[in-house]
Design an enzyme around this catalytic site. Structure first.
Site, PDB file in Angstrom:
ATOM      1  N   CYS A  42       0.997  -1.108   0.016  1.00 36.21           N
ATOM      2  CA  CYS A  42       0.090  -0.001  -0.078  1.00 36.21           C
ATOM      3  C   CYS A  42       0.764   1.345   0.035  1.00 36.21           C
ATOM      4  O   CYS A  42       1.953   1.178   0.565  1.00 36.21           O
ATOM      5  CB  CYS A  42      -0.793   0.109   1.408  1.00 36.21           C
ATOM      6  SG  CYS A  42      -2.119   1.566   1.487  1.00 36.21           S
ATOM      7  N   ARG A  65       3.023   4.754   6.450  1.00 39.13           N
ATOM      8  CA  ARG A  65       3.393   3.930   7.319  1.00 39.13           C
ATOM      9  C   ARG A  65       3.938   2.523   7.193  1.00 39.13           C
ATOM     10  O   ARG A  65       4.325   1.867   8.223  1.00 39.13           O
ATOM     11  CB  ARG A  65       2.399   4.123   8.448  1.00 39.13           C
ATOM     12  CG  ARG A  65       1.741   5.341   9.238  1.00 39.13           C
ATOM     13  CD  ARG A  65       0.408   5.545   9.655  1.00 39.13           C
ATOM     14  NE  ARG A  65      -0.548   5.067   9.028  1.00 39.13           N
ATOM     15  CZ  ARG A  65      -1.991   5.067   9.077  1.00 39.13           C
ATOM     16  NH1 ARG A  65      -2.434   5.185  10.288  1.00 39.13           N
ATOM     17  NH2 ARG A  65      -2.774   4.637   8.248  1.00 39.13           N
ATOM     18  N   ASP A 124       0.436   3.880   1.582  1.00 40.12           N
ATOM     19  CA  ASP A 124       0.330   4.395   2.987  1.00 40.12           C
ATOM     20  C   ASP A 124       1.603   4.602   3.473  1.00 40.12           C
ATOM     21  O   ASP A 124       2.805   3.733   3.426  1.00 40.12           O
ATOM     22  CB  ASP A 124      -0.348   3.252   4.141  1.00 40.12           C
ATOM     23  CG  ASP A 124      -0.725   3.952   5.382  1.00 40.12           C
ATOM     24  OD1 ASP A 124       0.271   4.351   6.164  1.00 40.12           O
ATOM     25  OD2 ASP A 124      -1.789   4.168   5.689  1.00 40.12           O
TER      26      ASP A 124
HETATM   27 CO    CO Z   1      -3.410   1.227   3.029  1.00 37.96          CO
END
Ligand code: CO
Length: 212
Positions: free
Chosen positions: A44, A48, A46
């Protein structure tokens, strides 16, 4: 997080490259000669879930493709190009689809709020929900349903990887290639191996199998 942050990251880069050179003056010269990573990571976007960092991989050890909710979309030329290069040129042995609990893309697919153009990307995740609706709707706790949907989505993307002409052609030619599905816990830092380990097309539906 304004101009100071921007200046800081440039300084960070100088410090990092100097540290590497202090450890090994030939470090970058050697890396510049080429790459032979054993692993393709599909994760992903993302911020993080940094691929290299969470598996302790060094530069040169992991080829990376990231998009919202770690999707494997059959007509995505970006993903297909990365996969083709990884499998046919770099000859990676492993492809990992790594999702993560708390994924905003998966969460959005459970709801109805329009966010923007991303709605159309999230349609693909909604397809996964629809195909698993009976099971997912039976989970009373919304958090548990969310976690389960994240896992089901990863498994689905691993199976979609197996259906690509690229992976099937590699298997058909006897190339060793293992597909795996992982979910990363944002709040634990720990990966859960979903144990969807595909290494041949035996598990594919007859209609999905390609002959070469
Ligand atoms: Co995600």
């Amino acid at each position: 997080m304004g101009i100071d942050f921007y200046k800081k990251i440039l300084e960070n880069n100088k410090a990092w490259s100097n540290t590497k050179l202090a450890e090994d003056p030939e470090y970058f010269k050697r890396l510049a000669q080429g790459q032979q990573p054993p692993l393709l990571w599909i994760g992903c976007s993302d911020s993080r879930v940094p691929a290299n960092e969470i598996i302790g991989a060094q530069p040169g050890e992991v080829f990376v493709h990231r998009n919202i909710a770690n999707m494997v979309i059959h007509s995505d030329m970006n993903m297909l190009s990365v996969l083709d290069y990884a499998v046919n040129v770099l000859k990676v042995r492993h492809v990992i689809v790594c999702g993560h609990y708390g994924c905003g893309g998966v969460k959005a697919a459970m709801g109805n709020q329009s966010i923007g153009i991303i709605d159309n990307w999230i349609r693909h995740i909604k397809d996964v929900y629809r195909q698993n609706r009976v099971y997912l709707d039976s989970i009373v706790s919304e958090n548990d349903r969310f976690d389960s949907f994240v896992e089901i989505n990863v498994k689905d993307q691993v199976r979609d990887l197996a259906k690509t002409s690229i992976v099937q052609a590699a298997w058909s030619s006897g190339q060793e290639l293992y597909l795996h599905g992982w979910v990363y816990g944002l709040d634990t830092g720990v990966v859960k191996d979903l144990e969807v380990n595909l290494y041949n097309n035996n598990d594919l539906d007859r209609v999905d199998r390609l002959e070469f």
